[in-house]
Design a protein around this motif. Sequence first.
Motif, short mmCIF file in Angstrom:
data_model
loop_
_atom_site.label_atom_id
_atom_site.label_comp_id
_atom_site.label_asym_id
_atom_site.label_seq_id
_atom_site.Cartn_x
_atom_site.Cartn_y
_atom_site.Cartn_z
N TYR A 144 31.82 53.19 19.58
CA TYR A 144 32.55 54.33 20.12
C TYR A 144 32.16 54.65 21.56
O TYR A 144 32.62 55.64 22.12
N ASN A 145 31.30 53.83 22.15
CA ASN A 145 30.75 54.15 23.47
C ASN A 145 30.87 52.94 24.39
O ASN A 145 29.99 52.09 24.43
N GLU A 146 31.97 52.84 25.13
CA GLU A 146 32.19 51.72 26.05
C GLU A 146 31.46 52.00 27.36
O GLU A 146 31.62 53.06 27.96
N LEU A 147 30.67 51.01 27.80
CA LEU A 147 29.85 51.19 29.00
C LEU A 147 30.39 50.46 30.22
O LEU A 147 30.38 50.99 31.33
N LEU A 148 30.84 49.23 30.03
CA LEU A 148 31.21 48.36 31.14
C LEU A 148 32.56 47.71 30.83
O LEU A 148 32.90 47.48 29.67
N GLN A 149 33.29 47.40 31.91
CA GLN A 149 34.59 46.77 31.71
C GLN A 149 34.94 45.89 32.90
O GLN A 149 34.66 46.23 34.04
N GLN A 150 35.54 44.73 32.59
CA GLN A 150 36.05 43.82 33.61
C GLN A 150 37.44 43.35 33.18
O GLN A 150 37.67 43.12 31.99
N LYS A 151 38.32 43.20 34.13
CA LYS A 151 39.63 42.63 33.82
C LYS A 151 39.54 41.11 33.90
O LYS A 151 39.13 40.57 34.91
N ASN A 152 39.92 40.45 32.81
CA ASN A 152 39.82 39.00 32.77
C ASN A 152 40.71 38.46 31.66
O ASN A 152 40.88 39.10 30.62
N LEU A 153 41.32 37.32 31.90
CA LEU A 153 42.04 36.59 30.87
C LEU A 153 41.57 35.14 30.90
O LEU A 153 41.22 34.62 31.96
N PRO A 154 41.55 34.49 29.75
CA PRO A 154 41.16 33.07 29.73
C PRO A 154 42.21 32.21 30.44
O PRO A 154 43.39 32.58 30.50
N GLU A 155 41.76 31.09 30.95
CA GLU A 155 42.73 30.15 31.53
C GLU A 155 43.55 29.49 30.44
O GLU A 155 44.74 29.19 30.64
N TYR A 156 42.93 29.24 29.30
CA TYR A 156 43.63 28.64 28.16
C TYR A 156 43.26 29.37 26.88
O TYR A 156 42.10 29.77 26.69
N ILE A 157 44.25 29.50 25.99
CA ILE A 157 44.02 29.91 24.61
C ILE A 157 44.59 28.81 23.73
O ILE A 157 45.78 28.49 23.81
N PHE A 158 43.73 28.21 22.92
CA PHE A 158 44.15 27.13 22.02
C PHE A 158 44.18 27.69 20.60
O PHE A 158 43.13 27.87 19.97
#
Length: 345
Positions: A144-158
């Motif tokens: 219930y306690n989010e500390l850090l966040q980055q925007k990112n998506l994988p290059e591939y999802i298999f």
Amino acid sequence: MQLTYQRQDLITQVIYGELLARSIREALPADKHVIILTNQRYYDQFFQKIQQAFPHSFIDWYICRNQLYCNHLEELTEFLQFLGGFPQSNEYLFVAFGNEGVVQLTGFLQKTVLHSGEFWVIPTSLRSFFSALAENCTICKEPYNELLQQKNLPEYIFLDQSIVQKQADGKLIDLQMFLQAGLVSDYSFLQLLFKNFPTKKQLQTSSFIAFIEHAVQLYESNAPAITSYGTTFEKAFYLTENGHLLSAHMKRFLGLLLHLFWNLTINGSAFQIENFMIWLKTLGYPIELPEQLLIGEYLENVLTLQEGRKLLVLSEIGKIGESQAADEKTVIKAINHYQKIISEI
């Protein structure tokens, strides 16, 4: 099959319906040191299969805990210690092969560590597949306690159907991901799910693969809204006495339903909520709240967690409306309505 998925300036190639080894071999860059992050259960079950998918690569494994929210600060710290033994001059490929927490953790790490590398995801379930489509990768101190966040998506999802289908215990949980997408952003998609999975038997014997493309399109348009719907009500269970009687997935499921009931209290939608709940019960979802759960404390925790923020409100099922703050009166009314309906069906 291959789909191109884009969220703002982030792009992912989604590959599914093909042999995992072949699709990876075609995309695998040369001279990459592969580091696979996984949970113990998937390491035990699929070690050989994943090793064979990277036949010419040097592979190291990092084993995370099995819990849903393994993307926590302690796991992050332990992985950084593990990574400290590898030279920064190498090129790496960070592969998330695990649950939602593993996907979140890997996405955050690849974006922030000093070791240069790519980020791939091999989902072990449709829950982790959809987690890979959400660009906000978080690290939490507690669920219930989010500390850090980055925007990112994988290059591939298999997406390997043979891996996903072996998680038979997760059929209901996987369906929940599609339900959530339909509730928030496409009522016709929700109706399609009802038509295709009317009974428990059809749910257990049918594949979700035919619905992947539609769901990916919904996430491409509305991923933050879809993934955030229900989270405040979910997280309140972690702070409530006897909340431990609910599994992590049940907390998430009931959080979604209680947010929906609160939403209907706010805008008085004509949605046939009783029929919806009867369907969920028919499919085998445990929709009852534990008798030992302190409802008054739970209510207080919902209000505390949303303090300073507004909750997403659907103007009608499948259409995103204006966000609104929850108050004691509407949350009480929603919980009472929920308990009344489950007592009658």
